[in-house]
Structure formats: structure tokens, C-alpha cells
Design a protein around this motif. Structure first.
Motif, PDB file in Angstrom:
ATOM      1  N   ARG A   1       0.823  -1.260   0.031  1.00  0.00           N
ATOM      2  CA  ARG A   1       0.075  -0.025   0.129  1.00  0.00           C
ATOM      3  C   ARG A   1       0.766   1.261   0.008  1.00  0.00           C
ATOM      4  O   ARG A   1       0.568   2.182  -0.400  1.00  0.00           O
ATOM      5  N   CYS A   2       1.973   1.178   0.450  1.00  0.00           N
ATOM      6  CA  CYS A   2       2.836   2.491   0.637  1.00  0.00           C
ATOM      7  C   CYS A   2       3.489   2.916  -0.739  1.00  0.00           C
ATOM      8  O   CYS A   2       3.071   3.928  -1.066  1.00  0.00           O
ATOM      9  N   TYR A   3       3.735   1.972  -1.232  1.00  0.00           N
ATOM     10  CA  TYR A   3       4.414   2.296  -2.780  1.00  0.00           C
ATOM     11  C   TYR A   3       3.124   2.560  -3.635  1.00  0.00           C
ATOM     12  O   TYR A   3       3.370   3.073  -4.918  1.00  0.00           O
ATOM     13  N   THR A   4       1.975   2.167  -3.344  1.00  0.00           N
ATOM     14  CA  THR A   4       0.792   2.425  -4.433  1.00  0.00           C
ATOM     15  C   THR A   4       0.258   3.947  -4.087  1.00  0.00           C
ATOM     16  O   THR A   4       0.324   4.651  -4.813  1.00  0.00           O
ATOM     17  N   VAL A   5       0.310   4.345  -2.917  1.00  0.00           N
ATOM     18  CA  VAL A   5      -0.156   5.499  -2.632  1.00  0.00           C
ATOM     19  C   VAL A   5       1.006   6.529  -2.683  1.00  0.00           C
ATOM     20  O   VAL A   5       0.795   7.719  -2.982  1.00  0.00           O
ATOM     21  N   SER A   6       2.151   6.360  -2.435  1.00  0.00           N
ATOM     22  CA  SER A   6       3.163   7.205  -2.509  1.00  0.00           C
ATOM     23  C   SER A   6       4.414   6.602  -3.077  1.00  0.00           C
ATOM     24  O   SER A   6       5.552   6.329  -2.731  1.00  0.00           O
ATOM     25  N   PRO A   7       4.367   6.614  -4.321  1.00  0.00           N
ATOM     26  CA  PRO A   7       5.545   5.804  -5.380  1.00  0.00           C
ATOM     27  C   PRO A   7       6.705   6.842  -5.203  1.00  0.00           C
ATOM     28  O   PRO A   7       7.780   6.280  -5.763  1.00  0.00           O
ATOM     29  N   ASP A   8       6.724   8.077  -5.109  1.00  0.00           N
ATOM     30  CA  ASP A   8       7.908   8.872  -5.082  1.00  0.00           C
ATOM     31  C   ASP A   8       8.675   8.596  -3.965  1.00  0.00           C
ATOM     32  O   ASP A   8       9.799   8.933  -3.845  1.00  0.00           O
ATOM     33  N   PHE A   9       8.256   8.021  -2.764  1.00  0.00           N
ATOM     34  CA  PHE A   9       9.151   7.917  -1.752  1.00  0.00           C
ATOM     35  C   PHE A   9       9.301   6.217  -1.327  1.00  0.00           C
ATOM     36  O   PHE A   9      10.164   5.998  -0.847  1.00  0.00           O
ATOM     37  N   PHE A  10       8.459   5.220  -1.851  1.00  0.00           N
ATOM     38  CA  PHE A  10       8.455   4.058  -1.681  1.00  0.00           C
ATOM     39  C   PHE A  10       8.566   3.240  -2.913  1.00  0.00           C
ATOM     40  O   PHE A  10       8.076   3.750  -4.007  1.00  0.00           O
ATOM     41  N   ASP A  11       9.391   2.151  -2.953  1.00  0.00           N
ATOM     42  CA  ASP A  11       9.167   1.210  -4.245  1.00  0.00           C
ATOM     43  C   ASP A  11       9.228  -0.289  -3.724  1.00  0.00           C
ATOM     44  O   ASP A  11       9.823  -0.519  -2.808  1.00  0.00           O
ATOM     45  N   PRO A  12       8.881  -1.138  -4.785  1.00  0.00           N
ATOM     46  CA  PRO A  12       9.062  -2.497  -3.973  1.00  0.00           C
ATOM     47  C   PRO A  12      10.293  -3.181  -4.551  1.00  0.00           C
ATOM     48  O   PRO A  12      11.022  -2.798  -5.544  1.00  0.00           O
ATOM     49  N   ASP A  13      10.961  -4.282  -3.428  1.00  0.00           N
ATOM     50  CA  ASP A  13      11.921  -4.821  -3.769  1.00  0.00           C
ATOM     51  C   ASP A  13      11.477  -6.131  -4.843  1.00  0.00           C
ATOM     52  O   ASP A  13      10.248  -5.976  -5.062  1.00  0.00           O
ATOM     53  N   ASP A  14      12.466  -6.931  -5.073  1.00  0.00           N
ATOM     54  CA  ASP A  14      11.880  -8.117  -5.765  1.00  0.00           C
ATOM     55  C   ASP A  14      10.920  -8.973  -5.075  1.00  0.00           C
ATOM     56  O   ASP A  14      10.225  -9.855  -5.942  1.00  0.00           O
ATOM     57  N   GLU A  15      10.866  -8.952  -3.871  1.00  0.00           N
ATOM     58  CA  GLU A  15       9.598  -9.836  -3.083  1.00  0.00           C
ATOM     59  C   GLU A  15       8.455  -9.056  -2.799  1.00  0.00           C
ATOM     60  O   GLU A  15       7.703  -9.360  -2.040  1.00  0.00           O
ATOM     61  N   GLY A  16       8.264  -7.619  -3.127  1.00  0.00           N
ATOM     62  CA  GLY A  16       7.170  -7.037  -2.816  1.00  0.00           C
ATOM     63  C   GLY A  16       7.372  -6.174  -1.624  1.00  0.00           C
ATOM     64  O   GLY A  16       6.421  -5.439  -1.235  1.00  0.00           O
ATOM     65  N   PHE A  17       8.374  -5.980  -0.730  1.00  0.00           N
ATOM     66  CA  PHE A  17       8.523  -5.467   0.493  1.00  0.00           C
ATOM     67  C   PHE A  17       9.079  -4.127   0.021  1.00  0.00           C
ATOM     68  O   PHE A  17       9.703  -3.716  -1.120  1.00  0.00           O
ATOM     69  N   PRO A  18       8.645  -2.889   0.649  1.00  0.00           N
ATOM     70  CA  PRO A  18       8.974  -1.507   0.186  1.00  0.00           C
ATOM     71  C   PRO A  18      10.452  -1.218   0.519  1.00  0.00           C
ATOM     72  O   PRO A  18      11.071  -1.861   1.598  1.00  0.00           O
ATOM     73  N   VAL A  19      11.044  -0.404  -0.117  1.00  0.00           N
ATOM     74  CA  VAL A  19      12.205   0.158  -0.202  1.00  0.00           C
ATOM     75  C   VAL A  19      12.197   1.724  -0.219  1.00  0.00           C
ATOM     76  O   VAL A  19      11.372   2.327  -0.770  1.00  0.00           O
ATOM     77  N   LEU A  20      12.793   2.563   0.760  1.00  0.00           N
ATOM     78  CA  LEU A  20      12.690   3.774   0.534  1.00  0.00           C
ATOM     79  C   LEU A  20      13.575   4.473  -0.449  1.00  0.00           C
ATOM     80  O   LEU A  20      14.696   4.055  -0.540  1.00  0.00           O
ATOM     81  N   LEU A  21      13.063   5.318  -1.289  1.00  0.00           N
ATOM     82  CA  LEU A  21      13.527   6.268  -2.180  1.00  0.00           C
ATOM     83  C   LEU A  21      13.905   7.344  -1.803  1.00  0.00           C
ATOM     84  O   LEU A  21      15.185   7.914  -2.311  1.00  0.00           O
ATOM     85  N   VAL A  22      13.465   7.939  -0.770  1.00  0.00           N
ATOM     86  CA  VAL A  22      13.918   8.942  -0.194  1.00  0.00           C
ATOM     87  C   VAL A  22      13.893   8.769   1.342  1.00  0.00           C
ATOM     88  O   VAL A  22      12.391   8.534   1.777  1.00  0.00           O
ATOM     89  N   GLN A  23      14.675   9.274   2.110  1.00  0.00           N
ATOM     90  CA  GLN A  23      14.483   9.038   3.651  1.00  0.00           C
ATOM     91  C   GLN A  23      13.832  10.053   4.465  1.00  0.00           C
ATOM     92  O   GLN A  23      13.419   9.773   5.469  1.00  0.00           O
ATOM     93  N   ASP A  24      14.361  11.169   4.146  1.00  0.00           N
ATOM     94  CA  ASP A  24      13.499  12.384   4.768  1.00  0.00           C
ATOM     95  C   ASP A  24      12.506  13.218   3.612  1.00  0.00           C
ATOM     96  O   ASP A  24      12.695  13.310   2.481  1.00  0.00           O
TER      97      ASP A  24
END
Length: 68
Positions: free
Chosen positions: A16-39
Motif C-alpha cells: 500500500r505504501c508504494y501504491t499511494v506514495s510511489p515517489d518515496f517507496f518502491d517494491p523490492d524483488d519480493e514486494g517489500f518496500p524500499v525507501l527512495l527518499v529517507q527524509d
């Protein structure tokens, strides 16, 4: 500034995080979120999308704290 935190021990990878906020979150290869921006600046246009990601996380794995 606010720091975006993901508690990986709580996250189940709903995406849900990378669906609603794709500029800040991205999925890894297993579908878990990775931060694109920390602050994020509370006065920025993207801040509301980060708040939406926090609110939409079923495990409450995403939090915001004051950046140092």
C-alpha cells in the motif's frame, strides 16, 4: 524535516505504501518496500502522500520521526 522509517519486522509486504506514495517507496524483488527518499519536508507537495502511506499500512510498520 521528518525521517521516514520502516519497521521491517512488522511489514508483511502489502504494498500500500508504494501504491499511494510511489515517489518515496518502491517494491523490492519480493514486494517489500524500499525507501527512495529517507527524509521529507512537511511543507513539500509529497508530504501528504507519505502521511497516506503511514495511514494505509495495516501493520503500522511506517512511522515518521524528527530528522536530525
Amino acid at each position: 524535516m521528518k525521517r521516514i522509517n520502516i519497521d521491517t519486522s512488522k511489514c508483511s509486504g502489502h504494498g500500500r505504501c508504494y501504491t499511494v506514495s510511489p515517489d518515496f517507496f518502491d517494491p523490492d524483488d519480493e514486494g517489500f518496500p524500499v525507501l527512495l527518499v529517507q527524509d521529507v519536508d512537511p511543507d513539500s507537495d509529497g508530504y501528504q502522500s507519505v502521511l497516506d502511506a503511514v495511514d494505509n499500512c495495516p501493520e503500522r510498520a511506517i512511522t515518521l520521526t524528527d530528522a536530525e
